[in-house]
Enzyme design. Sequence first.
Site, PDB file in Angstrom:
ATOM      1  N   THR A  56      63.736  57.563   2.687  1.00  0.00           N
ATOM      2  CA  THR A  56      62.318  57.836   2.507  1.00  0.00           C
ATOM      3  C   THR A  56      62.143  59.110   1.686  1.00  0.00           C
ATOM      4  O   THR A  56      62.738  60.138   2.004  1.00  0.00           O
ATOM      5  CB  THR A  56      61.603  57.998   3.863  1.00  0.00           C
ATOM      6  OG1 THR A  56      61.773  56.800   4.598  1.00  0.00           O
ATOM      7  CG2 THR A  56      60.120  58.260   3.665  1.00  0.00           C
ATOM      8  N   ARG A 107      59.459  43.747   9.562  1.00  0.00           N
ATOM      9  CA  ARG A 107      59.472  45.030  10.278  1.00  0.00           C
ATOM     10  C   ARG A 107      58.560  46.024   9.557  1.00  0.00           C
ATOM     11  O   ARG A 107      58.585  46.151   8.337  1.00  0.00           O
ATOM     12  CB  ARG A 107      60.880  45.609  10.320  1.00  0.00           C
ATOM     13  CG  ARG A 107      60.912  47.067  10.799  1.00  0.00           C
ATOM     14  CD  ARG A 107      62.304  47.665  10.654  1.00  0.00           C
ATOM     15  NE  ARG A 107      62.365  49.022  11.122  1.00  0.00           N
ATOM     16  CZ  ARG A 107      62.235  50.103  10.341  1.00  0.00           C
ATOM     17  NH1 ARG A 107      62.008  49.973   9.054  1.00  0.00           N
ATOM     18  NH2 ARG A 107      62.315  51.302  10.867  1.00  0.00           N
ATOM     19  N   GLY A 158      57.954  49.884   9.184  1.00  0.00           N
ATOM     20  CA  GLY A 158      58.558  51.184   9.470  1.00  0.00           C
ATOM     21  C   GLY A 158      57.500  52.244   9.719  1.00  0.00           C
ATOM     22  O   GLY A 158      56.304  51.945   9.859  1.00  0.00           O
ATOM     23  N   ASP A 159      57.945  53.485   9.760  1.00  0.00           N
ATOM     24  CA  ASP A 159      57.016  54.588  10.036  1.00  0.00           C
ATOM     25  C   ASP A 159      56.223  55.010   8.803  1.00  0.00           C
ATOM     26  O   ASP A 159      55.121  55.546   8.930  1.00  0.00           O
ATOM     27  CB  ASP A 159      57.783  55.790  10.597  1.00  0.00           C
ATOM     28  CG  ASP A 159      58.916  56.248   9.667  1.00  0.00           C
ATOM     29  OD1 ASP A 159      59.578  55.383   9.059  1.00  0.00           O
ATOM     30  OD2 ASP A 159      59.128  57.467   9.555  1.00  0.00           O
ATOM     31  N   THR A 201      61.805  61.199   7.594  1.00  0.00           N
ATOM     32  CA  THR A 201      62.759  60.200   7.136  1.00  0.00           C
ATOM     33  C   THR A 201      63.766  59.950   8.258  1.00  0.00           C
ATOM     34  O   THR A 201      63.916  60.781   9.140  1.00  0.00           O
ATOM     35  CB  THR A 201      63.478  60.635   5.830  1.00  0.00           C
ATOM     36  OG1 THR A 201      64.336  59.578   5.397  1.00  0.00           O
ATOM     37  CG2 THR A 201      64.303  61.880   6.017  1.00  0.00           C
ATOM     38  N   GLY A 202      64.406  58.797   8.218  1.00  0.00           N
ATOM     39  CA  GLY A 202      65.356  58.448   9.278  1.00  0.00           C
ATOM     40  C   GLY A 202      64.864  57.252  10.074  1.00  0.00           C
ATOM     41  O   GLY A 202      64.137  56.403   9.542  1.00  0.00           O
ATOM     42  N   GLY A 236      62.741  55.071  11.764  1.00  0.00           N
ATOM     43  CA  GLY A 236      61.285  55.012  11.850  1.00  0.00           C
ATOM     44  C   GLY A 236      60.764  54.749  13.251  1.00  0.00           C
ATOM     45  O   GLY A 236      59.688  55.235  13.617  1.00  0.00           O
TER      46      GLY A 236
HETATM   47  N1  ASP Z   1      62.008  55.858   7.902  1.00  0.00           N
HETATM   48  C1  ASP Z   1      62.388  54.641   7.231  1.00  0.00           C
HETATM   49  C2  ASP Z   1      62.098  53.466   8.150  1.00  0.00           C
HETATM   50  O1  ASP Z   1      62.353  53.543   9.327  1.00  0.00           O
HETATM   51  C3  ASP Z   1      63.826  54.599   6.849  1.00  0.00           C
HETATM   52  C4  ASP Z   1      64.273  55.675   5.908  1.00  0.00           C
HETATM   53  O2  ASP Z   1      63.923  56.845   6.070  1.00  0.00           O
HETATM   54  O3  ASP Z   1      65.004  55.325   5.003  1.00  0.00           O
HETATM   55  O4  ASP Z   1      61.669  52.453   7.661  1.00  0.00           O
END
Ligand code: ASP
Length: 171
Positions: free
Chosen positions: A23, A51, A53-54, A74-75, A77
Amino acid sequence: MCIGLRWQKSKRDSFWRDDHHDTVCCIGLDAKGDLATAVSSSGLNNKLSGRLGDSPLIGAGSYCDNDVGGACCTGIGELAIKNAAAFAIVERMRAGVDPKRACDEILQRIVKKHPEVKTNDKAQLAFIAMNKAGAVGAVALRKQKTVFRYALARGTSAAPSLVEVKTLIAS
Ligand code: ASP
């Protein structure tokens, strides 16, 4: 069930085993003092079709209050969604906490609620935040293949500097 769907389902648990995250988080404060946040993501690897995500959820992957500050994630979600992470960081800044400490506090709160992320070295969650005064803070859960850095540019002429992000877990 088609082969592609079967493969995706077999990978469902790999959310927590895959250290890929991508992200792009952006927080801006313009010359008039107006704030904005933006995020862009392809989502976690091996996610099931449909799905959410966040990143597209205001308050989870990003949140901005023009009176206070902005935050982005990021990470994993799911962790940001369940804990309204970006909103929670901005609320800590509203209470007078500086951006770095606000990021640390919310990451610590999430780790306490989800202790499994401490022992899973693939689990990642990272935040960046900026307040109305232009102070910036960030935190990542852990170091992985790449060290987290953010680019900080002040004014229009200065070249951005790269700032290394401290991790909550040392390893
Ligand atoms: N935060 C994103 C998600 O969960 C993933 C990412 O940071 O790459 O969709």
